[in-house]
Design an enzyme around this catalytic site. Structure first.
Site, PDB file in Angstrom:
ATOM      1  N   ASN A  27       0.839  -1.016  -0.056  1.00 41.15           N
ATOM      2  CA  ASN A  27       0.039  -0.128  -0.156  1.00 41.15           C
ATOM      3  C   ASN A  27       0.710   1.143   0.012  1.00 41.15           C
ATOM      4  O   ASN A  27       1.995   1.196   0.209  1.00 41.15           O
ATOM      5  CB  ASN A  27      -0.924   0.041   1.223  1.00 41.15           C
ATOM      6  CG  ASN A  27      -1.904  -1.092   1.090  1.00 41.15           C
ATOM      7  OD1 ASN A  27      -2.613  -1.271   0.089  1.00 41.15           O
ATOM      8  ND2 ASN A  27      -2.371  -1.713   2.081  1.00 41.15           N
ATOM      9  N   CYS A  28       0.013   2.171  -0.309  1.00 36.36           N
ATOM     10  CA  CYS A  28       0.775   3.596  -0.568  1.00 36.36           C
ATOM     11  C   CYS A  28       1.683   4.010   1.028  1.00 36.36           C
ATOM     12  O   CYS A  28       1.176   3.692   1.960  1.00 36.36           O
ATOM     13  CB  CYS A  28      -0.233   4.637  -0.654  1.00 36.36           C
ATOM     14  SG  CYS A  28       0.453   6.344  -0.895  1.00 36.36           S
ATOM     15  N   PRO A  29       3.016   4.440   0.703  1.00 31.64           N
ATOM     16  CA  PRO A  29       3.746   4.907  -0.449  1.00 31.64           C
ATOM     17  C   PRO A  29       4.498   3.783  -1.060  1.00 31.64           C
ATOM     18  O   PRO A  29       5.412   4.190  -1.983  1.00 31.64           O
ATOM     19  CB  PRO A  29       4.220   5.943   0.209  1.00 31.64           C
ATOM     20  CG  PRO A  29       4.688   5.544   1.351  1.00 31.64           C
ATOM     21  CD  PRO A  29       3.526   4.776   1.945  1.00 31.64           C
TER      22      PRO A  29
END
Length: 89
Positions: A27-29
């Site tokens: 998941n981000c980042p």
């Protein structure tokens, strides 16, 4: 995606096949950070498929390419996520 080759055109497609970088489950980042590191180790003009399940990647990957001087060639849906073809700038 098929691109036409014109004599003297600088945005000619890379002749070598694109590698695939599996970023699914991150998941981000992390997808952008890992893509940045991997692309930095590649030659300009090389292409890399980024495969991700992160829903924010549809925003993050194009923004990363624009900011970093890379070219987003193609984006397609895959089972559970998206796939992005990036050409290193």
């Amino acid at each position: 995606m098929v691109e036409q080759e014109d004599e003297g055109q600088e945005d000619r497609p890379s002749t070598s096949p694109a590698a695939v970088y599996d970023l699914k489950g991150l998941n981000c980042p992390l997808p952008v950070l890992k893509a940045k590191k991997r692309l930095a180790a590649m030659q300009p003009g090389s292409r890399l498929w980024l495969e991700t399940t992160d829903p924010l990647a549809v925003i993050d990957i194009p923004a990363f390419c624009a900011e970093s001087g890379h070219r987003l060639i193609e984006t397609t849906a895959i089972a559970g996520g998206r796939r992005f073809l990036v050409e290193r700038g």
